[in-house]
Scaffold this motif. Structure first.
Motif, short mmCIF file in Angstrom:
data_model
loop_
_atom_site.label_atom_id
_atom_site.label_comp_id
_atom_site.label_asym_id
_atom_site.label_seq_id
_atom_site.Cartn_x
_atom_site.Cartn_y
_atom_site.Cartn_z
N MET A 4 76.66 80.62 25.02
CA MET A 4 77.36 79.45 25.52
C MET A 4 77.05 79.12 26.96
O MET A 4 77.86 78.46 27.63
N PRO A 5 75.92 79.60 27.47
CA PRO A 5 75.70 79.30 28.89
C PRO A 5 75.58 77.79 29.14
O PRO A 5 74.90 77.08 28.41
N ILE A 6 76.27 77.35 30.19
CA ILE A 6 76.17 75.98 30.68
C ILE A 6 75.60 76.06 32.08
O ILE A 6 76.12 76.78 32.92
N VAL A 7 74.51 75.33 32.28
CA VAL A 7 73.74 75.48 33.51
C VAL A 7 73.69 74.15 34.25
O VAL A 7 73.46 73.10 33.63
N GLU A 8 73.92 74.19 35.55
CA GLU A 8 73.71 72.98 36.37
C GLU A 8 72.65 73.32 37.41
O GLU A 8 72.77 74.30 38.14
N ILE A 9 71.61 72.50 37.44
CA ILE A 9 70.53 72.71 38.41
C ILE A 9 70.51 71.53 39.38
O ILE A 9 70.26 70.40 38.98
N HIS A 10 70.80 71.81 40.64
CA HIS A 10 70.71 70.79 41.68
C HIS A 10 69.30 70.81 42.24
O HIS A 10 68.84 71.85 42.72
N LEU A 11 68.62 69.68 42.20
CA LEU A 11 67.26 69.65 42.76
C LEU A 11 66.98 68.29 43.38
O LEU A 11 67.66 67.31 43.08
N ILE A 12 66.00 68.29 44.27
CA ILE A 12 65.65 67.03 44.95
C ILE A 12 64.96 66.09 43.96
O ILE A 12 64.18 66.51 43.13
N LYS A 13 65.31 64.82 44.06
CA LYS A 13 64.72 63.79 43.20
C LYS A 13 63.21 63.76 43.31
O LYS A 13 62.66 64.13 44.33
N GLY A 14 62.56 63.29 42.27
CA GLY A 14 61.13 63.06 42.39
C GLY A 14 60.29 63.86 41.40
O GLY A 14 59.07 63.77 41.43
N ARG A 15 60.94 64.61 40.51
CA ARG A 15 60.19 65.33 39.48
C ARG A 15 59.75 64.33 38.41
O ARG A 15 60.48 63.38 38.12
N THR A 16 58.62 64.61 37.81
CA THR A 16 58.17 63.79 36.69
C THR A 16 58.94 64.20 35.43
O THR A 16 59.53 65.27 35.36
#
Lengths: 63, 63, 63, 63, 63, 63
Positions: free
Chosen positions: E1-13
């Motif tokens: 049941m892992p729920i993951v939030e990844i904060h990252l800088i915009k601009g990934r393809t």
């Protein structure tokens, strides 16, 4: 600079946590070409009566 | 209306927490010209084996 | 190692954000005796129709 | 697919948590016409010295 | 049941995001022996003026 | 004092959001006997390429 929070049910061993943060960090650095030092991971462990799916607590599901 | 969550390693004294929430609230209200009553702060304390930098748990770093 | 997320309504100027992150970081490092380099702040900006108090969206309140 | 995190002060009974997740899930599925199975709720319980309003810890307020 | 939030800088393809969620999910399921269907990942993309290290916005750092 | 964050896919109408925050607030106040004024809800809307289940972005699933 990825900052990651992983919510998971309590009860993992220290060895599982070690493996988890090492392999998730590797997955992120390889996917995004980000240096490992920039990756921070927060493990947020939940009791089974603090997580619900479809309106039912996990402690009531026997999962 | 700022809502703030601060993730930090466990082990702060009550006095440090008092100082932390008072000074962070002051910093926010002064920067944003927001009334203090609108500022809510959640302190989310982590064990050292629940936080990792560069793929290594803090409990394995001796930090 | 404090990681901070600040939820706030959209519409702050760049100058206000600069002041906010500088002063919140200072407040944290002074309260906890933590080095500034360890403080990370995420600003999470919300539209007025994405925030509610007492069951009413801010966009419906004229706040 | 709504994922919900509810921060609340510790001290609720198991019965209150059961009622909370059931009724919040119902509110979401009815408002958004989303199937219940897609709703996940995380309860994140805080001690009174981990939550502050207007710069004062709840444990100092007697709330 | 892992729920993951990844904060990252915009601009990934889109391709980078695809790779990221696939490899992080694999890392989690292998580390925790959890079924892939239980892993949910939220990507939370930030502008460079919404993230600060050591009190300085990334947009002011030229990172 | 419940603070709620709801992550959901973009595309809800203003009317749906109104209904959502009103009914979730009601569900919380009735379950916990908390005054409505203490309930704050943040809606955090995601693009379909910012959410993944089982390692696949929603934008790749046609959901």
């Amino acid at each position: 600079m990825p900052i990651v929070e992983i919510h998971l049910i309590k009860g993992r061993t220290l060895e599982q946590k070690r493996l988890l943060v090492a392999s998730v960090t590797k997955a992120i650095t390889e996917s995004l070409a980000a240096p490992p030092e920039t990756v921070r991971i927060i493990l947020s462990e939940m009791e089974k009566d603090d997580y619900a799916i479809a309106g039912t607590l996990m402690s009531d599901k026997g999962h």
